[in-house]
Write an enzyme that holds these catalytic residues in place. Structure first.
Site, mmCIF file in Angstrom:
data_model
loop_
_atom_site.group_PDB
_atom_site.id
_atom_site.type_symbol
_atom_site.label_atom_id
_atom_site.label_comp_id
_atom_site.label_asym_id
_atom_site.label_seq_id
_atom_site.Cartn_x
_atom_site.Cartn_y
_atom_site.Cartn_z
ATOM 1 N N GLY A 152 58.574 -50.261 8.916
ATOM 2 C CA GLY A 152 57.469 -50.203 7.759
ATOM 3 C C GLY A 152 56.884 -51.743 8.090
ATOM 4 O O GLY A 152 55.528 -51.575 7.706
ATOM 5 N N ASP B 198 65.653 -55.817 -0.184
ATOM 6 C CA ASP B 198 66.615 -54.927 0.872
ATOM 7 C C ASP B 198 68.074 -55.353 0.718
ATOM 8 O O ASP B 198 68.805 -54.855 1.685
ATOM 9 C CB ASP B 198 66.240 -55.878 1.958
ATOM 10 C CG ASP B 198 64.611 -55.693 2.667
ATOM 11 O OD1 ASP B 198 64.350 -54.811 2.318
ATOM 12 O OD2 ASP B 198 64.029 -56.561 3.305
#
Ligand code: S3P
Length: 437
Positions: A103, A316
Site C-alpha cells: 500500500g 500497524d
C-alpha cells in the site's frame, strides 16, 4: 554460539509452530519499511547518486526498487541492504508498475507519477487491488493529474496522466501518512506550494527525508508545506523497523522468563507509541531514544483503553497489541480504528478471527474490538488473510503461549516485510517451525 539450522521457511504457504516457551535473546530487525520506500523513491527523483544502507529486503520494498528502474533510474544492488540509485527519473515508466502487496509503495509512487508528464499504470496483488485509492486519487486530481481506475478510480489498476500540477492545501479525511506523503512528493513538481493539514499527526518520515534531500519543507504543528524544487541525491542509513520490533516485545511479554532486546531501531516521532501502550498495560519495557535499543521483560499485564487519538501511532501494531490484551487482566476496548478495515486485510475482522482461533473471547465493533483478557491460549489454526502482521502475531503467540502446534495458513505473506522471521522466532523461542500440513 551458532544458531540451529533453520530451513528456508519464507516461501511456505503454511507454517507450523510447536512450542510454548519464553522468547529470550537479542536481535536486529529488518530496515524500516516506511523509510525504505521513501529512500528509494526520493533517491530516484533526486539529481545525482543516492546510496542507501540497511534497506528493507522485504518484497514490498523490492517492488518499489523495480518500479523506479522502469523510470530509467539506474539501481545497483550490492546486497545486504546496500543499494545505489542514480537519479533523476528520466521518463514515464516503460511498463506497468507492479507493487505487489504494498500500500505504501503504490500510494507514494502514485504521488511521484502525478508529477511526471506521461502515463503511468500502477497495480498490485489481489489484496492491494481491493484497497481504496480514492484517498490519494481525489487530491492528486485536484492538483491537476488525470487519474482513472476500476470503480471510478477507487481501485487499482490506476492509470495516471501526470504533469502540470498546481499546489493545493488539503486536509485528508483519514489520518494517513501515505496520503500526506503522496501529496508532498507530487508537490515537488507543482506550481506553488502544497500544504497538508492533518487532524491527527502521522509518521513524519517524508517531511524528515525531503529535508535531507534538500527540499524546502516547513512544519507548523499539524500543517506540512513543501515548496516546488529539485532533490539532490544523498546517503541514507535506514534504521531498524519499530513495527517489527513490536512482535518481539509482545513475544517477551507472553511467557514467564521472557526477555528480549532489539537494537538500532528508528527512535523518531510516531513509530514507537506501542512502547507507551505496553507501559500503560504494566509492561517492564524501556526504549532508549539515543541508541534505539528496546528492552522488554515478562510482566503481568492489565487491560487498556485505546481510542482514535492512540491509533495513528500504533496503526500497524494493533493485531499484536490485541494479542497482549488477550493475556492481560481485564477487558481491553479498542475504538476509533475503522481504517484498519482497509489495511493488508480487514484487520479488525482478521485480528478478531485470529484471537478467537486461540480461544480468546473477542467482540468486533465497527471501528475496533473488545478483547476479554486473562485468556489461556490454545493452539490454533489461523488464516493470515494475506496479511503479514496477522501471520507474525499468530506465530509469536503459538511459539510463546499456546502449548501444542499452531498452524498459520498464508505464511508467505511475511516475506513482504520480514524475510527470515521464522528463523528469528526459532532462535529466540526454541520453538520448532516447519512447513505446515
Ligand atoms: C505507512 C503508513 C501507514 C501504515 C503503513 C505504512 C507509511 O498507513 O499503516 O504500514 O509508510 O506511510 P496509512 O498512512 O495509510 O495509515
Amino acid at each position: 554460539m551458532t544458531s540451529p539450522a533453520v530451513p528456508d521457511l519464507d516461501a511456505v504457504s503454511s507454517l507450523q509452530v510447536t512450542g510454548a516457551g519464553p522468547a529470550r535473546g537479542s536481535l536486529q530487525v529488518p530496515g524500516d519499511k516506511s523509510i525504505s520506500h521513501r529512500a528509494v523513491l526520493m533517491g530516484a527523483m533526486a539529481h545525482g547518486p543516492t546510496v542507501i544502507t540497511g534497506l528493507s529486503r522485504g518484497q514490498d520494498v523490492t517492488h518499489t526498487l523495480r518500479a523506479v528502474e522502469r523510470f530509467g533510474v539506474s539501481v545497483t544492488d550490492a546486497g545486504e541492504g546496500r543499494v545505489r540509485l542514480e537519479g533523476p527519473i528520466r521518463h514515464e515508466p516503460d511498463d506497468v508498475l507492479d507493487h505487489g502487496n504494498a500500500g505504501t509503495g503504490i500510494r507514494l509512487t502514485a504521488g511521484v507519477c502525478a508529477g511526471i508528464s506521461g502515463v503511468s499504470v500502477l497495480t498490485g496483488d489481489q489484496y492491494l487491488r481491493r484497497r481504496p485509492m480514492d484517498r490519494i486519487a481525489e487530491p492528486l486530481r485536484s492538483m491537476g493529474a488525470t487519474i482513472d481506475g476500476r470503480e471510478n478510480g477507487r481501485l487499482a489498476p490506476l492509470v495516471i496522466r501526470g504533469g502540470s500540477l498546481t499546489g493545493i492545501t488539503y486536509a485528508p479525511k483519514v489520518a494517513s501518512a501515505q496520503v500526506k506523503s503522496a501529496l508532498l512528493l507530487a508537490g515537488l513538481s507543482a506550481k506553488g506550494r502544497t500544504t497538508v493539514e492533518e487532524v491527527h499527526p502521522t509518521r513524519a518520515h517524508t517531511e524528515e527525508m525531503l529535508i535531507q534531500f534538500g527540499a524546502r519543507v516547513s512544519v507548523d504543528g499539524q500543517r506540512v508545506t513543501v515548496e516546488p524544487g529539485e532533490l539532490t541525491g544523498t546517503d541514507i542509513a535506514v534504521p531498524g523497523d519499530p513495527s517489527q520490533a513490536a512482535f518481539w516485545a509482545v513475544a517477551a511479554l507472553l511467557a514467564d522468563q521472557g526477555e528480549v532486546t532489539v537494537e538500532t531501531l528508528y527512535p523518531g516521532f510516531g513509530r514507537s507509541d506501542f512502547v507507551g501502550v505496553l507501559k500503560r498495560m504494566g509492561a517492564d519495557i524501556d526504549f532508549d531514544l539515543t541508541t534505539g535499543t528496546l528492552v522488554v521483560r515478562a510482566s503481568q499485564l492489565h487491560a487498556v483503553e485505546l481510542t482514535a487519538e492512540d491509533i495513528p501511532g500504533i496503526v500497524d501494531e494493533v493485531p499484536v497489541l490485541a494479542m497482549a490484551a488477550a493475556v492481560a487482566e481485564g477487558t481491553t476496548v479498542i475504538s476509533g480504528a475503522g481504517d484498519l478495515r482497509a489495511k493488508e486485510s480487514d484487520r479488525i475482522s482478521s485480528t478478531a478471527a485470529m484471537l478467537r482461533a486461540f480461544g480468546v473471547r473477542v467482540t468486533e465493533t465497527e471501528d475496533g474490538m473488545v478483547v476479554e483478557g486473562a485468556a489461556r491460549l490454545r493452539p490454533a489454526r489461523v488464516d493470515s488473510h494475506g496479511d503479514h502482521r496477522i501471520a507474525m502475531t499468530a506465530a509469536v503467540a503459538g511459539a510463546c503461549a499456546a502449548d501444542g502446534t499452531t498452524v498459520i495458513d498464508g505464511w508467505d505473506s511475511v516475506a513482504t516485510s520480514y524475510p527470515a522471521f521464522a528463523a528469528d522466532l526459532v532462535r529466540l523461542t526454541g520453538a520448532v517451525a516447519e512447513p505446515g500440513a
